[in-house]
Design a protein around this motif. Structure first.
Motif, mmCIF file in Angstrom:
data_model
loop_
_atom_site.group_PDB
_atom_site.id
_atom_site.type_symbol
_atom_site.label_atom_id
_atom_site.label_comp_id
_atom_site.label_asym_id
_atom_site.label_seq_id
_atom_site.Cartn_x
_atom_site.Cartn_y
_atom_site.Cartn_z
ATOM 1 N N ILE A 73 -51.052 121.779 49.630
ATOM 2 C CA ILE A 73 -50.131 122.503 48.754
ATOM 3 C C ILE A 73 -49.933 121.736 47.451
ATOM 4 C CG2 ILE A 73 -47.764 123.305 48.469
ATOM 5 C CD1 ILE A 73 -49.391 125.056 50.300
ATOM 6 N N THR A 222 -56.988 133.163 40.614
ATOM 7 C CA THR A 222 -57.234 133.403 42.033
ATOM 8 C C THR A 222 -58.470 132.651 42.506
ATOM 9 O OG1 THR A 222 -56.250 135.614 41.824
ATOM 10 C CG2 THR A 222 -57.581 135.182 43.784
ATOM 11 N N PHE A 278 -54.410 131.274 55.722
ATOM 12 C CA PHE A 278 -53.683 130.746 54.565
ATOM 13 C C PHE A 278 -54.343 131.186 53.266
ATOM 14 C CE2 PHE A 278 -53.286 127.386 51.360
ATOM 15 C CZ PHE A 278 -51.912 127.337 51.212
ATOM 16 N N SER A 279 -55.663 131.103 53.197
ATOM 17 C CA SER A 279 -56.392 131.496 51.984
ATOM 18 C C SER A 279 -56.239 132.976 51.708
ATOM 19 C CB SER A 279 -57.880 131.135 52.127
ATOM 20 O OG SER A 279 -58.056 129.768 52.370
ATOM 21 N N LEU A 282 -52.675 133.629 50.544
ATOM 22 C CA LEU A 282 -52.477 133.082 49.200
ATOM 23 C C LEU A 282 -53.120 133.974 48.145
ATOM 24 C CD1 LEU A 282 -51.250 130.707 47.681
ATOM 25 C CD2 LEU A 282 -53.423 129.493 47.946
ATOM 26 N N SER A 283 -54.307 134.494 48.437
ATOM 27 C CA SER A 283 -54.982 135.401 47.505
ATOM 28 C C SER A 283 -54.158 136.667 47.295
ATOM 29 C CB SER A 283 -56.371 135.760 48.027
ATOM 30 O OG SER A 283 -57.186 134.626 48.155
#
Length: 297
Positions: A73, A222, A278-279, A282-283
């Motif tokens: 993070i 992104t 997580f990816s 997050l996107s």
């Protein structure tokens, strides 16, 4: 009707190879990661034991995982903010100001991006060397020659910040060049009109430049945030290998250590599943937060 069918068949034939390759090399491995996360397996034997969600239970009880999560993070936030801020500033200065040798500066800033991560890691490892490194040699001029050297890669407090600097240095040039290309397409008449209205260059930057290149910023943001997850693994692996005392581990380096060094392949795949989720999340968040009405000119 026949023309529509023929066109549909043509589109299917053109897209089928890409879809097949995507399914084979992306969808199937991703599904396999989630499947293997439910097993206890060393990775090198045929013996697999189904353990359900025990790997995830162990994961959420691991201090090393939470440390890797915090480091990830930190890298995503700090590296992204600093890189994009500097890239936009340098791009604006080199695009709008009359500076001699603009192409020279483009090349100089872009050079780190064409170097491999291993080479960049070697350069910064040499700079951070506690005995003969450039950074400690410069600081010794102010601290005195008898002072103890700073262990940039050997200190739990400093190691992650040392990696941050290397990642920022590597990425600025690429995004600066991209933003310079976008800014060059902004009509000069808009800036002239703003100047006549009394707007300064800083106000013009936030009122004209940023809104008109926002689509490019959103796309690259992104891409960069997700790629930071991969790049951080490469820098950590090349510079510290997760040390000292696992202080510099990030998601993928921790996954690699557990899956291939500690022979806990199932546990490593549980980490991989969490990285995927997580990816993806997050996107989605980035796309939602940065969404705004497009401005055309």
């Amino acid at each position: 009707m026949d023309k529509r069918k023929g066109r549909g068949r043509f589109i299917v034939l053109c897209t089928a190879p890409a879809i097949i390759l995507f399914v084979i090399f992306m969808i199937m491995p991703t599904i396999d990661v989630f499947r293997m996360s439910l097993y206890k397996w060393g990775g090198y034997t045929a013996e697999k034991t189904f353990v359900g969600l025990n790997n995830f239970k162990t994961l959420f009880q691991s201090e090393k995982f939470y440390r890797a999560f915090q480091n990830q993070i930190l890298l995503i936030v700090i590296v992204t903010v600093v890189t994009f801020a500097l890239a936009l500033i340098f791009a604006a200065v080199l695009t709008r100001e009359k500076i001699k040798g603009q192409n020279f500066f483009r090349i100089v800033f872009y050079i780190p991006n064409i170097l491999s991560v291993v080479i960049i890691s070697a350069i910064f490892s040499a700079i951070y060397d506690p005995n003969q490194g450039l950074l400690n040699s410069i600081l010794a001029l102010f601290r005195g020659e008898g002072s103890d050297p700073i262990l940039w890669l050997g200190s739990q407090k400093l190691v992650i910040w040392s990696i941050v600097i290397a990642m920022i240095w590597q990425a600025i040039g690429y995004y600066m060049v991209m933003y310079m290309a976008s800014m060059a397409n902004v009509p000069a008449s808009l800036y002239e009109s703003a100047s006549l209205e009394g707007a300064g260059k800083i106000k013009q930057f936030f009122s004209i430049t940023l809104p008109l290149i926002w689509t490019n910023i959103r796309t690259t943001l992104t891409f960069f945030v997700i790629s930071t997850i991969n790049m951080s693994f490469l820098f950590v692996k090349a510079m510290t290998n997760g040390g000292p005392d696992s202080a510099s581990h990030v998601f993928l380096s921790y996954m690699y250590q557990e899956a291939y060094t500690n022979s806990s392949y199932g546990y490593g795949m549980a980490i991989g599943a969490m990285v995927f989720l997580f990816s993806f999340a997050l996107s989605a968040i980035l796309n939602w937060v940065t969404k705004r009405e497009e401005i055309e000119f």
